[in-house]
Design an enzyme around this catalytic site. Structure first.
Site, mmCIF file in Angstrom:
data_model
loop_
_atom_site.group_PDB
_atom_site.id
_atom_site.type_symbol
_atom_site.label_atom_id
_atom_site.label_comp_id
_atom_site.label_asym_id
_atom_site.label_seq_id
_atom_site.Cartn_x
_atom_site.Cartn_y
_atom_site.Cartn_z
ATOM 1 N N LEU A 78 55.241 -64.231 -3.263
ATOM 2 C CA LEU A 78 53.886 -63.706 -3.411
ATOM 3 C C LEU A 78 53.811 -62.274 -2.868
ATOM 4 C CD1 LEU A 78 50.847 -64.080 -4.039
ATOM 5 C CD2 LEU A 78 50.599 -65.049 -1.733
ATOM 6 N N THR A 79 54.239 -62.071 -1.626
ATOM 7 C CA THR A 79 54.089 -60.780 -0.951
ATOM 8 C C THR A 79 54.895 -59.676 -1.637
ATOM 9 O OG1 THR A 79 53.728 -61.868 1.168
ATOM 10 C CG2 THR A 79 54.440 -59.590 1.249
ATOM 11 N N SER A 118 48.506 -58.693 2.935
ATOM 12 C CA SER A 118 47.259 -59.433 3.131
ATOM 13 C C SER A 118 46.382 -59.372 1.883
ATOM 14 C CB SER A 118 46.496 -58.860 4.332
ATOM 15 O OG SER A 118 47.206 -59.124 5.534
ATOM 16 N N PHE A 164 59.951 -59.533 1.773
ATOM 17 C CA PHE A 164 59.978 -60.518 2.871
ATOM 18 C C PHE A 164 60.131 -61.948 2.357
ATOM 19 C CE2 PHE A 164 56.811 -57.219 4.434
ATOM 20 C CZ PHE A 164 57.757 -56.473 5.112
ATOM 21 N N ILE A 165 60.996 -62.166 1.387
ATOM 22 C CA ILE A 165 61.115 -63.482 0.773
ATOM 23 C C ILE A 165 62.161 -64.315 1.506
ATOM 24 C CG2 ILE A 165 61.579 -64.757 -1.340
ATOM 25 C CD1 ILE A 165 58.973 -62.999 -1.299
ATOM 26 N N GLN A 181 57.767 -66.503 31.248
ATOM 27 C CA GLN A 181 57.345 -65.889 32.511
ATOM 28 C C GLN A 181 57.685 -66.792 33.698
ATOM 29 O OE1 GLN A 181 56.162 -62.869 32.594
ATOM 30 N NE2 GLN A 181 55.584 -62.671 34.748
ATOM 31 N N GLY A 224 61.081 -66.395 34.882
ATOM 32 C CA GLY A 224 61.434 -65.097 35.449
ATOM 33 C C GLY A 224 62.515 -64.416 34.631
ATOM 34 N N GLU A 272 52.298 -66.573 6.056
ATOM 35 C CA GLU A 272 51.370 -67.549 5.459
ATOM 36 C C GLU A 272 49.919 -67.078 5.601
ATOM 37 O OE1 GLU A 272 53.162 -69.213 3.816
ATOM 38 O OE2 GLU A 272 54.297 -70.839 4.735
ATOM 39 N N ASN A 319 46.864 -63.877 11.047
ATOM 40 C CA ASN A 319 45.760 -64.536 11.751
ATOM 41 C C ASN A 319 44.460 -63.749 11.634
ATOM 42 O OD1 ASN A 319 47.525 -66.546 12.290
ATOM 43 N ND2 ASN A 319 47.477 -66.343 14.523
#
Length: 379
Positions: A124-125, A131, A155-156, A335, A338, A362, A365
């Site tokens: 698709l992309t 987007s 980016f497939i 974190q 450490g 996908e 966000n």
């Protein structure tokens, strides 16, 4: 509202967990380090029914639901999010053929996808249409019994390695209604691929541009009617968003478990890290964030199975929360470790790199928030 898995769900959840623990976890670091695409392991997963989870049984699918898939992908991703995520994409393509393809298409292609003798990619992309997917420029011009495709996809996952490419191409005018869905098999003249992308994470699956230059594809390879492609692509993404959210849950759960165990073992200032209330609170928040995202994702999966009117919004909510919470949980786990968390000798940095991209693919966000807000404002 029964939140407990059924006996059947517990059975295939345990099957997925055992497979992930035995066949994926011991190799995840090496696959990542050496950028190995573990095709043999994927085919072993396919033999368990994990390549066509919610595909109908008459063509070899497992005939399960979206909630079942979420349970499976969480278990697989707890071992290797990158490999589980490719399996998610393969499932999405296989379902799209099952749901929208003709009987001939289903019986010709799906058995090869069920076994993963054929690997699948979703196209698709584009370089200038991320987007804004409805703005894609790849064209498919009708020429007798063929379409001639020209353009590029970016980016497939599986690009250059997959055998089957489900391509969204423009057969009509501008906008979503001018887009159709066309299957292109590897080896078709005019189909080529860019170099394998060098990525931060997701290194156990190849990613490359898919290129079309006078690529002639039979009209019989079109899925659905002309102009249906964008709607088909978006319906595929509803399920894909749940799967990628479940992959974030699996990676986050693995890192929460690692952080909990490490906090018991690691001693500072004469006591275990787990004895410090600040660490206890952090672990509590991580567990709460994981469980809340899981509950929303499972609810969205049920909504999608029931074809509820708000299913797309629910899937967007679930994807957004699961991928954001998942990354934060992994980051907190690093974190707590450490400096050791930053070393490749420890697995958390791999999960961190793999889960970061889940907030982008996908549908980013930010786009999930667009989908949610539009649904709210239409009410």
């Amino acid at each position: 509202m029964n939140f407990e898995p059924t006996e059947d769900q517990r059975a295939f959840q345990e099957t997925a967990r055992s497979f992930a623990t035995e066949a994926m976890l011991p190799h995840g670091a090496r696959w990542d380090e050496d950028s190995i695409f573990p095709v043999d392991t994927l085919r072993e997963a396919a033999a368990l029914g994990f390549a066509a989870i919610y595909v109908r049984e008459d063509v070899g699918g497992s005939g399960l639901g979206r909630l079942d898939a979420a349970l499976i992908f969480e278990e697989l991703a707890a071992a290797c999010p990158s490999t589980a995520a490719y399996l998610s994409i393969h499932n999405m393509v296989t379902w799209m053929i099952d749901r929208f393809g003709s009987d001939e298409q289903r019986r010709t292609w799906i058995p090869k996808l069920v076994s993963m003798d054929w690997l699948a990619s979703y196209c698709l992309t584009e370089p200038n249409a991320g987007s804004d997917a409805a703005g894609l420029a790849t064209r498919a011009v009708r020429d007798g019994d063929h379409y001639v495709l020209d353009g590029a996809k970016a980016f497939i996952s599986g690009g250059g390695v997959s055998d089957f490419y489900l391509v969204m191409a423009r057969t009509g005018g501008p906008g979503p209604k001018g887009i159709s869905c066309i299957a292109v098999e590897k080896g078709t003249p005019g189909l080529s691929f860019g170099a394998n992308e060098r990525k931060l994470g997701w290194k156990s699956q190849p990613t490359a541009a898919v290129l079309f230059d006078g690529c002639r594809v039979p009209v019989k390879n079109r899925i659905g009617r002309e102009g249906d492609g964008f709607a088909i692509a978006m319906m595929g993404l509803d399920g894909g968003r749940l799967n990628i959210g479940a992959c974030s849950l699996g990676g986050a759960r693995a890192c929460l478990d690692l952080a909990t165990a490490y906090s018991r073992e690691r001693r500072q200032f004469g006591q275990a890290l787990a004895d410090f209330q600040s660490v206890q609170f952090k672990l509590a928040d991580m567990a709460t964030a994981l469980e809340s995202a899981r509950l929303l994702l499972h609810r969205a999966a049920v909504a999608l199975d029931r074809q509820a009117p708000n299913a797309t919004m629910q899937c967007a909510m679930a994807k957004r929360l699961a991928t954001d919470n998942g990354f934060r949980i992994v980051n907190e786990a690093l974190q707590l470790h450490g400096g050791y968390g930053y070393l490749r000798d420890f697995p958390i940095e791999r999960y961190l790199r793999d889960l970061r991209v889940h907030q982008i693919l996908e549908g980013t966000n930010e786009i999930m928030r667009v989908i949610i807000s539009r649904a709210l404002l239409r009410q």
